[in-house]
Design an enzyme around this catalytic site. Sequence first.
Site, PDB file in Angstrom:
ATOM      1  N   GLY A  66       0.778  -1.225   0.000  1.00 22.43           N
ATOM      2  CA  GLY A  66       0.000   0.000   0.000  1.00 22.43           C
ATOM      3  C   GLY A  66       0.808   1.273   0.000  1.00 22.43           C
ATOM      4  O   GLY A  66       0.246   2.366  -0.106  1.00 22.43           O
ATOM      5  N   GLU A  67       2.130   1.176   0.126  1.00 21.46           N
ATOM      6  CA  GLU A  67       2.962   2.375   0.121  1.00 21.46           C
ATOM      7  C   GLU A  67       3.135   2.910  -1.302  1.00 21.46           C
ATOM      8  O   GLU A  67       3.206   2.147  -2.256  1.00 21.46           O
ATOM      9  CB  GLU A  67       4.329   2.065   0.734  1.00 21.46           C
ATOM     10  N   HIS A  87     -13.751  25.058  -0.661  1.00 22.24           N
ATOM     11  CA  HIS A  87     -15.038  24.959   0.020  1.00 22.24           C
ATOM     12  C   HIS A  87     -15.275  26.153   0.937  1.00 22.24           C
ATOM     13  O   HIS A  87     -16.415  26.591   1.119  1.00 22.24           O
ATOM     14  CB  HIS A  87     -15.090  23.656   0.822  1.00 22.24           C
ATOM     15  N   ASP A 142     -27.844  26.503   0.485  1.00 19.00           N
ATOM     16  CA  ASP A 142     -27.879  26.835   1.917  1.00 19.00           C
ATOM     17  C   ASP A 142     -27.383  28.265   2.082  1.00 19.00           C
ATOM     18  O   ASP A 142     -26.905  28.901   1.137  1.00 19.00           O
ATOM     19  CB  ASP A 142     -27.042  25.858   2.743  1.00 19.00           C
ATOM     20  N   LYS A 161     -31.660  24.721   4.852  1.00 17.20           N
ATOM     21  CA  LYS A 161     -31.048  23.395   5.006  1.00 17.20           C
ATOM     22  C   LYS A 161     -30.444  23.241   6.381  1.00 17.20           C
ATOM     23  O   LYS A 161     -29.825  24.159   6.906  1.00 17.20           O
ATOM     24  CB  LYS A 161     -29.962  23.185   3.940  1.00 17.20           C
ATOM     25  N   ARG A 166     -28.044  20.315   8.679  1.00 13.00           N
ATOM     26  CA  ARG A 166     -27.171  19.139   8.539  1.00 13.00           C
ATOM     27  C   ARG A 166     -27.011  18.483   9.908  1.00 13.00           C
ATOM     28  O   ARG A 166     -26.149  18.862  10.703  1.00 13.00           O
ATOM     29  CB  ARG A 166     -25.813  19.564   7.969  1.00 13.00           C
ATOM     30  N   ASP A 195     -23.494  25.002  -6.464  1.00 11.70           N
ATOM     31  CA  ASP A 195     -22.697  24.682  -5.284  1.00 11.70           C
ATOM     32  C   ASP A 195     -21.251  24.505  -5.712  1.00 11.70           C
ATOM     33  O   ASP A 195     -20.946  24.507  -6.905  1.00 11.70           O
ATOM     34  CB  ASP A 195     -23.218  23.403  -4.615  1.00 11.70           C
ATOM     35  N   ALA A 229     -24.572  13.427  -3.693  1.00  3.57           N
ATOM     36  CA  ALA A 229     -25.707  14.026  -4.420  1.00  3.57           C
ATOM     37  C   ALA A 229     -27.027  13.874  -3.674  1.00  3.57           C
ATOM     38  O   ALA A 229     -28.072  14.261  -4.207  1.00  3.57           O
ATOM     39  CB  ALA A 229     -25.831  13.433  -5.830  1.00  3.57           C
ATOM     40  N   THR A 245     -28.015  15.547  -0.956  1.00  2.90           N
ATOM     41  CA  THR A 245     -28.478  16.910  -0.676  1.00  2.90           C
ATOM     42  C   THR A 245     -28.972  17.586  -1.940  1.00  2.90           C
ATOM     43  O   THR A 245     -30.019  18.227  -1.950  1.00  2.90           O
ATOM     44  CB  THR A 245     -27.331  17.730  -0.062  1.00  2.90           C
TER      45      THR A 245
END
Length: 325
Positions: free
Chosen positions: A41-42, A139, A178, A201, A203, A227, A233, A235
Amino acid sequence: MEYDKRLMLFSGRANPELGAKIADKLGVDLGTVTLKTFSNGEVYCRFEESIRGADVFIIQPTCANPATGVSANDALMELLFMIDAAVGASAHRVIAVTPWFGYSRQDKKSAPREPISARLVARMIEAAGADRVLTMDLHAGQIQGFFRKPVDHMTALFMLTQYFVDLGLEDLVVVAPDAGRVKLNKKFASKIGAELAILDKERPAQQVAEIGYVIGDVRGKTAIIVDDMIDTAGTLCAAGQTVIDAGARAVYAAATHPVLSGAAYENLRAAAFEQIVVTDTIPLRAGAPDNVRVLSCAELLTDSIRRIFTNDSVSEVFGGENQLF
């Protein structure tokens, strides 16, 4: 002695298609880099050519890509390793081009004993040795403050508004999902000459949202819900149904980042959207609904990369109008 600065472009495995588009528009070849994940996984990386003295731009949104087998965390580690390797190979400058900045929703403590993950990721990128960060539609705008290095913040707002102007839709109303997205939606509405409405909205938990009612008039109009991202999806689909129930004639959706995780495709297929318009900051996995439209942000990022390389003003790309928050 004369010194000609070089621009070198490399792409990680998170979005190699976007890297190829940017390289084509810049008129350069993507640099050769070996990237792989070991059986334990490295992640491993090695630049296969000299980058000494070059301005190295690394295209790597920190998102998953099933086509190349990397998870969001793999992409983040790969970005850090590429930055560290470039610094160790004596690059002149290292610029992290992360159109999608992962962990951006975890930008504050919403409950006791939680990490501020977005701040930690910013510190990790800086600790790896990045001289600059180029990103898109964060965001929350205050994430820029988590960095001590320069952050160039691009936006897909103008690209998306132009798309809807070209559609020639009438009786438009832009619906903010929102209260936190009102400023973005207000600017979007002004660009296309539409009215503005807001959804109530709440949450109650992460990735869970409850849509109450529409504040504003949408009856008989074509609504566009705007958004910064679409994740599961759930929301967005609830918002679309609320707008339809309030009397809207048709509903469109627009977002910069198509995270589209979990049951997103199933949710979007069951919804009544005419189109869902996104950009290619994140590659779509196979099987996307037919009404999803993807606009490329390669031209915007190419212009920004060129200006960073030549030390020109990046804010002139938007005339200083890219501060959306």
